[in-house]
Scaffold this motif. Structure first.
Motif, PDB file in Angstrom:
ATOM      1  N   LEU A  24       0.828  -1.198   0.000  1.00 24.48           N
ATOM      2  CA  LEU A  24       0.000   0.000   0.000  1.00 24.48           C
ATOM      3  C   LEU A  24       0.873   1.262   0.000  1.00 24.48           C
ATOM      4  CD1 LEU A  24      -2.918   0.935  -0.010  1.00 24.48           C
ATOM      5  CD2 LEU A  24      -2.884   0.853   2.464  1.00 24.48           C
ATOM      6  N   ARG A  25       1.968   1.214   0.754  1.00 18.47           N
ATOM      7  CA  ARG A  25       2.868   2.369   0.804  1.00 18.47           C
ATOM      8  C   ARG A  25       3.497   2.633  -0.560  1.00 18.47           C
ATOM      9  NH1 ARG A  25       5.525   5.332   4.590  1.00 18.47           N
ATOM     10  NH2 ARG A  25       4.690   4.066   6.255  1.00 18.47           N
ATOM     11  N   VAL A  26       3.913   1.587  -1.248  1.00 19.31           N
ATOM     12  CA  VAL A  26       4.548   1.761  -2.562  1.00 19.31           C
ATOM     13  C   VAL A  26       3.576   2.405  -3.540  1.00 19.31           C
ATOM     14  CG1 VAL A  26       5.538   0.547  -4.541  1.00 19.31           C
ATOM     15  CG2 VAL A  26       6.180  -0.121  -2.228  1.00 19.31           C
ATOM     16  N   ILE A  27       2.347   1.929  -3.569  1.00 16.47           N
ATOM     17  CA  ILE A  27       1.341   2.498  -4.469  1.00 16.47           C
ATOM     18  C   ILE A  27       1.063   3.950  -4.101  1.00 16.47           C
ATOM     19  CG2 ILE A  27      -1.078   2.368  -5.170  1.00 16.47           C
ATOM     20  CD1 ILE A  27      -0.825  -0.692  -4.846  1.00 16.47           C
ATOM     21  N   THR A  28       0.949   4.217  -2.817  1.00 11.31           N
ATOM     22  CA  THR A  28       0.687   5.584  -2.367  1.00 11.31           C
ATOM     23  C   THR A  28       1.828   6.520  -2.736  1.00 11.31           C
ATOM     24  OG1 THR A  28      -0.604   4.735  -0.507  1.00 11.31           O
ATOM     25  CG2 THR A  28       0.144   7.006  -0.360  1.00 11.31           C
ATOM     26  N   VAL A  29       3.057   6.084  -2.510  1.00 15.39           N
ATOM     27  CA  VAL A  29       4.207   6.938  -2.802  1.00 15.39           C
ATOM     28  C   VAL A  29       4.343   7.165  -4.305  1.00 15.39           C
ATOM     29  CG1 VAL A  29       6.723   7.035  -2.738  1.00 15.39           C
ATOM     30  CG2 VAL A  29       5.476   6.375  -0.727  1.00 15.39           C
ATOM     31  N   VAL A  30       4.220   6.112  -5.090  1.00 14.27           N
ATOM     32  CA  VAL A  30       4.422   6.241  -6.536  1.00 14.27           C
ATOM     33  C   VAL A  30       3.307   7.061  -7.167  1.00 14.27           C
ATOM     34  CG1 VAL A  30       4.514   4.952  -8.696  1.00 14.27           C
ATOM     35  CG2 VAL A  30       5.812   4.159  -6.730  1.00 14.27           C
ATOM     36  N   VAL A  31       2.054   6.707  -6.900  1.00 18.30           N
ATOM     37  CA  VAL A  31       0.934   7.414  -7.527  1.00 18.30           C
ATOM     38  C   VAL A  31       0.732   8.797  -6.906  1.00 18.30           C
ATOM     39  CG1 VAL A  31      -1.557   7.327  -7.967  1.00 18.30           C
ATOM     40  CG2 VAL A  31      -0.178   5.257  -8.185  1.00 18.30           C
ATOM     41  N   GLY A  32       0.734   8.868  -5.587  1.00 14.72           N
ATOM     42  CA  GLY A  32       0.551  10.156  -4.915  1.00 14.72           C
ATOM     43  C   GLY A  32       1.701  11.103  -5.165  1.00 14.72           C
ATOM     44  N   GLY A  33       2.920  10.571  -5.177  1.00 16.30           N
ATOM     45  CA  GLY A  33       4.081  11.399  -5.473  1.00 16.30           C
ATOM     46  C   GLY A  33       4.044  11.936  -6.891  1.00 16.30           C
ATOM     47  N   TYR A  34       3.605  11.104  -7.822  1.00 15.64           N
ATOM     48  CA  TYR A  34       3.487  11.554  -9.213  1.00 15.64           C
ATOM     49  C   TYR A  34       2.440  12.660  -9.329  1.00 15.64           C
ATOM     50  CZ  TYR A  34       2.966  11.502 -14.245  1.00 15.64           C
ATOM     51  OH  TYR A  34       2.908  11.864 -15.562  1.00 15.64           O
ATOM     52  N   GLY A  35       1.304  12.463  -8.666  1.00 16.48           N
ATOM     53  CA  GLY A  35       0.255  13.483  -8.711  1.00 16.48           C
ATOM     54  C   GLY A  35       0.694  14.796  -8.094  1.00 16.48           C
ATOM     55  N   ALA A  36       1.325  14.717  -6.932  1.00 18.32           N
ATOM     56  CA  ALA A  36       1.807  15.936  -6.272  1.00 18.32           C
ATOM     57  C   ALA A  36       2.890  16.604  -7.104  1.00 18.32           C
ATOM     58  CB  ALA A  36       2.331  15.600  -4.874  1.00 18.32           C
ATOM     59  N   THR A  37       3.771  15.808  -7.684  1.00 21.67           N
ATOM     60  CA  THR A  37       4.832  16.369  -8.519  1.00 21.67           C
ATOM     61  C   THR A  37       4.264  17.073  -9.738  1.00 21.67           C
ATOM     62  OG1 THR A  37       6.390  14.664  -7.819  1.00 21.67           O
ATOM     63  CG2 THR A  37       6.899  15.822  -9.860  1.00 21.67           C
ATOM     64  N   SER A  38       3.263  16.493 -10.364  1.00 22.31           N
ATOM     65  CA  SER A  38       2.707  17.118 -11.562  1.00 22.31           C
ATOM     66  C   SER A  38       2.054  18.457 -11.248  1.00 22.31           C
ATOM     67  CB  SER A  38       1.709  16.180 -12.248  1.00 22.31           C
ATOM     68  OG  SER A  38       0.602  15.932 -11.417  1.00 22.31           O
ATOM     69  N   VAL A  39       1.417  18.564 -10.101  1.00 22.00           N
ATOM     70  CA  VAL A  39       0.805  19.843  -9.719  1.00 22.00           C
ATOM     71  C   VAL A  39       1.886  20.866  -9.362  1.00 22.00           C
ATOM     72  CG1 VAL A  39      -0.762  20.964  -8.102  1.00 22.00           C
ATOM     73  CG2 VAL A  39      -1.302  18.706  -8.958  1.00 22.00           C
ATOM     74  N   ILE A  40       2.947  20.426  -8.694  1.00 22.65           N
ATOM     75  CA  ILE A  40       4.039  21.329  -8.350  1.00 22.65           C
ATOM     76  C   ILE A  40       4.761  21.811  -9.611  1.00 22.65           C
ATOM     77  CG2 ILE A  40       6.269  21.484  -7.169  1.00 22.65           C
ATOM     78  CD1 ILE A  40       5.056  19.514  -5.065  1.00 22.65           C
ATOM     79  N   VAL A  41       4.941  20.922 -10.591  1.00 20.93           N
ATOM     80  CA  VAL A  41       5.553  21.316 -11.860  1.00 20.93           C
ATOM     81  C   VAL A  41       4.669  22.327 -12.582  1.00 20.93           C
ATOM     82  CG1 VAL A  41       6.161  20.460 -14.165  1.00 20.93           C
ATOM     83  CG2 VAL A  41       6.988  19.273 -12.136  1.00 20.93           C
ATOM     84  N   ALA A  42       3.366  22.118 -12.544  1.00 15.87           N
ATOM     85  CA  ALA A  42       2.447  23.092 -13.155  1.00 15.87           C
ATOM     86  C   ALA A  42       2.567  24.449 -12.463  1.00 15.87           C
ATOM     87  CB  ALA A  42       1.013  22.581 -13.078  1.00 15.87           C
ATOM     88  N   LEU A  43       2.686  24.437 -11.150  1.00 16.81           N
ATOM     89  CA  LEU A  43       2.868  25.685 -10.405  1.00 16.81           C
ATOM     90  C   LEU A  43       4.162  26.384 -10.822  1.00 16.81           C
ATOM     91  CD1 LEU A  43       2.179  27.685  -8.132  1.00 16.81           C
ATOM     92  CD2 LEU A  43       3.349  26.135  -6.563  1.00 16.81           C
ATOM     93  N   LEU A  44       5.230  25.634 -10.943  1.00 18.09           N
ATOM     94  CA  LEU A  44       6.495  26.225 -11.367  1.00 18.09           C
ATOM     95  C   LEU A  44       6.398  26.771 -12.793  1.00 18.09           C
ATOM     96  CD1 LEU A  44       9.066  23.666  -9.950  1.00 18.09           C
ATOM     97  CD2 LEU A  44       8.729  26.021  -9.214  1.00 18.09           C
ATOM     98  N   ALA A  45       5.745  26.029 -13.669  1.00 20.96           N
ATOM     99  CA  ALA A  45       5.625  26.472 -15.058  1.00 20.96           C
ATOM    100  C   ALA A  45       4.822  27.758 -15.166  1.00 20.96           C
ATOM    101  CB  ALA A  45       4.986  25.373 -15.904  1.00 20.96           C
ATOM    102  N   VAL A  46       3.844  27.936 -14.298  1.00 13.56           N
ATOM    103  CA  VAL A  46       3.038  29.167 -14.312  1.00 13.56           C
ATOM    104  C   VAL A  46       3.738  30.278 -13.545  1.00 13.56           C
ATOM    105  CG1 VAL A  46       0.861  30.178 -13.522  1.00 13.56           C
ATOM    106  CG2 VAL A  46       0.858  27.934 -14.593  1.00 13.56           C
ATOM    107  N   GLY A  47       4.365  29.942 -12.440  1.00 13.08           N
ATOM    108  CA  GLY A  47       4.927  30.959 -11.559  1.00 13.08           C
ATOM    109  C   GLY A  47       6.283  31.508 -11.969  1.00 13.08           C
ATOM    110  N   LEU A  48       7.116  30.689 -12.609  1.00 18.01           N
ATOM    111  CA  LEU A  48       8.448  31.164 -12.974  1.00 18.01           C
ATOM    112  C   LEU A  48       8.432  32.343 -13.945  1.00 18.01           C
ATOM    113  CD1 LEU A  48      10.525  27.869 -13.192  1.00 18.01           C
ATOM    114  CD2 LEU A  48      10.854  29.764 -11.605  1.00 18.01           C
ATOM    115  N   PRO A  49       7.587  32.348 -14.979  1.00 15.70           N
ATOM    116  CA  PRO A  49       7.581  33.527 -15.859  1.00 15.70           C
ATOM    117  C   PRO A  49       7.136  34.797 -15.137  1.00 15.70           C
ATOM    118  CG  PRO A  49       6.506  31.706 -16.954  1.00 15.70           C
ATOM    119  CD  PRO A  49       6.760  31.287 -15.532  1.00 15.70           C
ATOM    120  N   LEU A  50       6.237  34.648 -14.173  1.00 13.84           N
ATOM    121  CA  LEU A  50       5.749  35.816 -13.446  1.00 13.84           C
ATOM    122  C   LEU A  50       6.784  36.338 -12.451  1.00 13.84           C
ATOM    123  CD1 LEU A  50       2.119  34.626 -12.706  1.00 13.84           C
ATOM    124  CD2 LEU A  50       2.858  36.230 -14.466  1.00 13.84           C
TER     125      LEU A  50
END
Length: 87
Positions: free
Chosen positions: A1-27
């Motif tokens: 359960l931990r492996v699935i949570t880390v892999v899937v949840g980490g990917y989801g959190a990373t994708s949102v953080i990358v989106a934040l960086l992509a929007v925020g860095l130009p500003l």
């Protein structure tokens, strides 16, 4: 359960953080949007690695789920705020 949570949840959190960086860095830095997207994508690998390492070091699964959800929720709220006010 931990492996699935880390892999899937980490990917989801990373994708949102990358989106934040992509929007925020130009500003915040004046980078061109294309350069900000490339930089955010490259940083995403390091962010995902950090979240994976953190996820396996957390003692309780509930703390892991709350932490990943919290990272993603804050980043998603900031992305929405940046889009609304200037992105």
């Amino acid at each position: 359960l931990r492996v699935i949570t880390v892999v899937v949840g980490g990917y989801g959190a990373t994708s949102v953080i990358v989106a934040l960086l992509a929007v925020g860095l130009p500003l915040s830095t004046g980078l061109a949007r294309s350069e900000a997207v490339v930089l955010a994508s490259m940083l995403g690998f390091l962010i995902y690695l950090a979240l994976l390492l953190w996820g396996f070091s957390v003692q309780k699964l509930s703390r892991l789920v709350l932490g990943l959800s919290g990272f993603a929720a804050v980043a998603l709220a900031l992305v929405a705020l940046l889009h609304r006010h200037g992105g």
